[in-house]
Each structure stands twice: as C-alpha cells, then as structure tokens.
Design an enzyme around this catalytic site. Structure first.
Site, PDB file in Angstrom:
ATOM      1  N   ARG A 288      30.724 -16.892  13.246  1.00 48.49           N
ATOM      2  CA  ARG A 288      30.326 -17.115  14.762  1.00 48.49           C
ATOM      3  C   ARG A 288      30.824 -18.445  14.909  1.00 48.49           C
ATOM      4  NH1 ARG A 288      24.717 -15.343  16.512  1.00 48.49           N
ATOM      5  NH2 ARG A 288      25.945 -14.709  18.316  1.00 48.49           N
TER       6      ARG A 288
ATOM      7  N   ASP B  45      23.750 -23.613  21.983  1.00 47.87           N
ATOM      8  CA  ASP B  45      24.370 -23.499  20.816  1.00 47.87           C
ATOM      9  C   ASP B  45      25.498 -24.503  20.456  1.00 47.87           C
ATOM     10  OD1 ASP B  45      23.513 -20.787  20.951  1.00 47.87           O
ATOM     11  OD2 ASP B  45      24.314 -20.721  19.245  1.00 47.87           O
TER      12      ASP B  45
ATOM     13  N   LYS C 259      23.198 -18.585  25.012  1.00 46.55           N
ATOM     14  CA  LYS C 259      23.089 -17.145  25.540  1.00 46.55           C
ATOM     15  C   LYS C 259      23.428 -16.802  26.595  1.00 46.55           C
ATOM     16  CE  LYS C 259      22.833 -14.518  22.978  1.00 46.55           C
ATOM     17  NZ  LYS C 259      23.766 -14.059  22.232  1.00 46.55           N
TER      18      LYS C 259
ATOM     19  N   ARG D 251      20.191 -15.111  12.884  1.00 48.45           N
ATOM     20  CA  ARG D 251      20.795 -15.746  14.095  1.00 48.45           C
ATOM     21  C   ARG D 251      20.101 -16.815  14.729  1.00 48.45           C
ATOM     22  NH1 ARG D 251      17.047 -15.244  17.065  1.00 48.45           N
ATOM     23  NH2 ARG D 251      18.035 -16.189  18.729  1.00 48.45           N
ATOM     24  N   GLY D 252      20.351 -17.567  15.739  1.00 44.99           N
ATOM     25  CA  GLY D 252      19.835 -18.500  16.406  1.00 44.99           C
ATOM     26  C   GLY D 252      20.714 -19.897  15.751  1.00 44.99           C
ATOM     27  N   ALA D 253      21.114 -20.652  16.557  1.00 42.64           N
ATOM     28  CA  ALA D 253      22.051 -21.878  16.041  1.00 42.64           C
ATOM     29  C   ALA D 253      21.514 -22.427  14.977  1.00 42.64           C
ATOM     30  CB  ALA D 253      22.295 -22.843  17.287  1.00 42.64           C
TER      31      ALA D 253
HETATM   32  O1  MRU Z   1      23.366 -14.757  19.758  1.00 45.82           O
HETATM   33  P1  MRU Z   1      22.228 -15.434  19.298  1.00 45.82           P
HETATM   34  O2  MRU Z   1      20.884 -14.739  19.024  1.00 45.82           O
HETATM   35  O3  MRU Z   1      22.252 -16.268  17.843  1.00 45.82           O
HETATM   36  O4  MRU Z   1      22.047 -16.637  20.359  1.00 45.82           O
HETATM   37  C1  MRU Z   1      20.846 -17.568  20.208  1.00 45.82           C
HETATM   38  C2  MRU Z   1      20.809 -18.412  21.347  1.00 45.82           C
HETATM   39  O5  MRU Z   1      21.798 -18.455  22.268  1.00 45.82           O
HETATM   40  C3  MRU Z   1      19.940 -19.560  21.170  1.00 45.82           C
HETATM   41  O6  MRU Z   1      19.484 -20.045  22.507  1.00 45.82           O
HETATM   42  C4  MRU Z   1      20.307 -20.623  20.503  1.00 45.82           C
HETATM   43  O7  MRU Z   1      21.151 -20.304  19.441  1.00 45.82           O
HETATM   44  C5  MRU Z   1      19.470 -21.667  20.150  1.00 45.82           C
HETATM   45  S1  MRU Z   1      18.366 -21.294  18.953  1.00 45.82           S
HETATM   46  C6  MRU Z   1      17.278 -22.504  18.536  1.00 45.82           C
END
Ligand code: MRU
Length: 355
Positions: free
Chosen positions: A103, A245, A256, A69-71
């Site tokens: 996603r 994201d 988020k 996870r994480g963009a």
């Molecule tokens: O749903 P997630 O855990 O993938 O959401 C992550 C976030 O909202 C982060 O802030 C975003 O992806 C940036 S990660 C460097």
C-alpha cells in the site's frame, strides 16, 4: 494462514489492562508462536475472525486486501512481514520492496519496512526485525494515549464530533488517533455524540467505527458520505477529527478519500477541522501534497454493491485517499502537542528539524 472465528467475541473479550475500552480486541499482535495475528477487518462487524499469518505472502495479502488496515497498524505489520519474509529465506531487499509496495500512501508502512531492514542488517537475524515490529506496537500504543490527552484538552467543550473512516483500536495498536480522542473524552466523563461517515467504498466508517463505538457504549450516528456537508451546515457538529496516512512537510495531508470534501464543508460551515496523527506520519521528503503517492484501487470495490450492481466492465476511478490542503486545517494533533499554521515551521519543530 490459520483462521479462528472467535465465537466468544465480542461479549467475552477481556480488555487489556490499562486500555479504556472493552469489547474491541487488539487488531494486530505478534504471538508466542512467532506468527502475526490480526483481526480480519473485512469480516467485521458480522464476524470477529482472527487470522494467524506465518509468511510474508500472507502479510502482503492481508495488507493489500485491508484485512489489516489503518496507517499505524500496517506500519507494524510491514516490519513483521519483512521478518517473516527473511525467515522464509527471501532476499532482504526484495522482501522489503514487496512489503512496502503493498500500500503506497501510508508512510508508516515504508518506515516499518525500512526500520526492519536496517535492524536485520545490523543484527543479522530476522528476530531483530521482529523486535522493530514489537517496539512499533508499543510506541504506537503510547502515542495514541498521548494524542488522546492532547486532543481532549484541545477539543474541550466540543460535544458533537464528526469523523471519517476508522482511526480507532482497529487501526492502531492503542486506542486510536482521532477515535483515541473520542475514547479519552468519554473516559473523562464528557457527554459526547459521534457522527461517523460511511466511508465508501469499503465502508470502514459504517462497519468499523460504528462497531467500535457501539462496543464502547459511545453514542454514534451513521451517515452516508454525501450527507456530511448538510450535517456540517446544520450546526449539529462542533468539531471534525480525522486521521492521516501521510502528512507533507507543509501540512497537506493524505487521508481516506472524502476527507478533502469534509474539510471544504467544515471550512464553509465554520467548524474546526483537525488532522490527528503521530509525528511519524509526517514525511519531510514530501514537500507538499503533490508529492504524496495516492493508491488507486480496483473497480470491483466500487461496483460490488449487490444484485443491483452496475456492469462489471464499468469504468471506475477509485482513489483510496485524497489530499486535504493545509490551509483547511485548524491544527494537527500529535503525541507531541498540537501543530498550528504555519505548518511547515510547526511540523519541523515537532520533528526536531527546526532551523
Ligand atoms: O484504507 P484504510 O482503511 O487503511 O484507511 C485508513 C485511514 O484513512 C485512516 O484515517 C488512517 O490510516 C489513519 S489510521 C490511525
């Protein structure tokens, strides 16, 4: 998929040379066995489990269930997932749309898949798409380091930092975006205190950010999401740092769910509020936040809270992200510098699209 619960972790982790934090393993890697190895973030912090993914189906499942996870990380995972799908004999177009659909909000996933598809079309081999994933990881590591430095300079003197969700080593191929600034400040000897929201429903803040910072020995205080406005108004926060994201051309930012509330409360409390992300998170085709697709997730994530859970058929609205209007941002910290209002012009400049 193979699973390897690594019992030597976290204490026995060897930090990668040049990285500023020990104790947090790389969250995503391409292995010499030509598989994608990820840390399964659903199991953290109780267990550090590595999974080796060798098919596109496994990668799509890992992305959609937030094992990875994480963009930034899912952008690279998308490229590797595409490569595995084509290696497995899948039709390139179909594989690309299946992976990109895992996603919808993070534009990095779309970019990762599109670049992998383009490389495959040019070179004719799935290994050309692997090359895209490898280069996305290297670029991300470098971008995170630069973001950290720009952020350290921008936030000089800010000691008490509120952050949301997880934007660190677990979310990127480097030290992270918003958390990358935290690590960079700590490495420079700044005396900092991080406040991490819980980030319901999947608790990435409480489970992942708190764990990362504890591994690095950085002081961290956890709070439930609904306590954030009171904390901001108490005068105990100097700056808010969050990830992104997708950033629309006008600066409206999807991150988020709960980020928007933090920005409103920060504005009311007079606390600077920064979005921290690589320039690649900007989607010039999204003119404003209304054009950003927001992922809606299942009710069970909200309802599964233990033996006292509500009825499983309870109606739930569970958006994974929300959009913070650009007017609430103090700035956007990128690897090319800090973008300030007017964001449409500033973002066009960092993208190299300025007229
Ligand atoms: O749903 P997630 O855990 O993938 O959401 C992550 C976030 O909202 C982060 O802030 C975003 O992806 C940036 S990660 C460097």
């Amino acid at each position: 998929m193979t699973t390897d619960p690594d019992e030597s972790l976290p204490g026995g982790v060897t930090p990668t040379p040049g990285r500023r934090t020990a104790g947090v393993p790389r969250s995503i890697e391409w292995t010499p066995r030509e598989t994608l190895r990820v840390i399964d973030q659903r199991a953290l912090p109780a267990q550090v489990i590595r999974r080796e993914l060798s098919s596109v189906e496994e990668v799509i499942d890992a992305i959609s269930t937030l094992a990875v996870r994480g963009a930034n990380s899912i952008g690279a995972a998308g490229a590797f997932g595409f490569a595995l799908g084509v290696r497995g004999g899948g039709d390139a177009e179909e594989v690309a749309s299946a992976v990109a659909g895992a996603r919808p909000t993070a534009v990095a996933l779309r970019h990762g898949v599109d670049d992998a598809l383009a490389a495959y079309r040019r070179g004719g081999s799935w290994r050309d798409s692997v090359g895209v994933g490898v280069s996305l990881l290297a670029t991300d590591e470098n971008d995170c380091a630069r973001i950290g430095e720009f952020g350290r300079i921008e936030t000089r003197g800010a000691r008490r930092i509120l952050t949301h969700c997880n934007t660190g080593i677990l979310a990127t191929a480097g030290i992270g975006t918003a958390l990358g600034i935290v690590y960079t400040k700590a490495a420079a000897g700044e005396d900092i205190q991080v406040y991490s929201t819980e980030s319901r429903p999947l608790r990435q803040g409480l489970r992942l950010t708190v764990w990362e910072l504890q591994q690095a020995g950085i002081p961290v205080t956890a709070l439930v999401d609904s306590a954030a406005a009171a904390l901001l108004h108490s005068g105990q926060i100097d700056v808010v740092l969050v990830g992104a994201d997708r950033i629309a051309a006008n600066g409206d930012t999807a991150n988020k769910v709960g980020t928007f509330s933090l920005a409103l409360a920060a504005r009311d409390a007079g606390v600077p509020f920064y979005v921290v992300a690589p320039v690649s998170a900007v989607d010039p085709a999204a003119l404003d936040g209304d054009a950003i697709p927001i992922e809606l997730r299942g009710a069970e994530e909200v309802l599964a809270i233990g033996p006292d859970s509500p009825r499983p058929d309870t109606d739930v609205w569970n958006p994974s992200f929300d959009v913070t209007p650009a007017r609430l941002l103090t700035g956007i910290i990128t690897e090319r510098g800090v973008v300030r209002a007017p964001f449409r012009t500033g973002l066009a400049q960092v993208l190299g699209n300025a007229e």
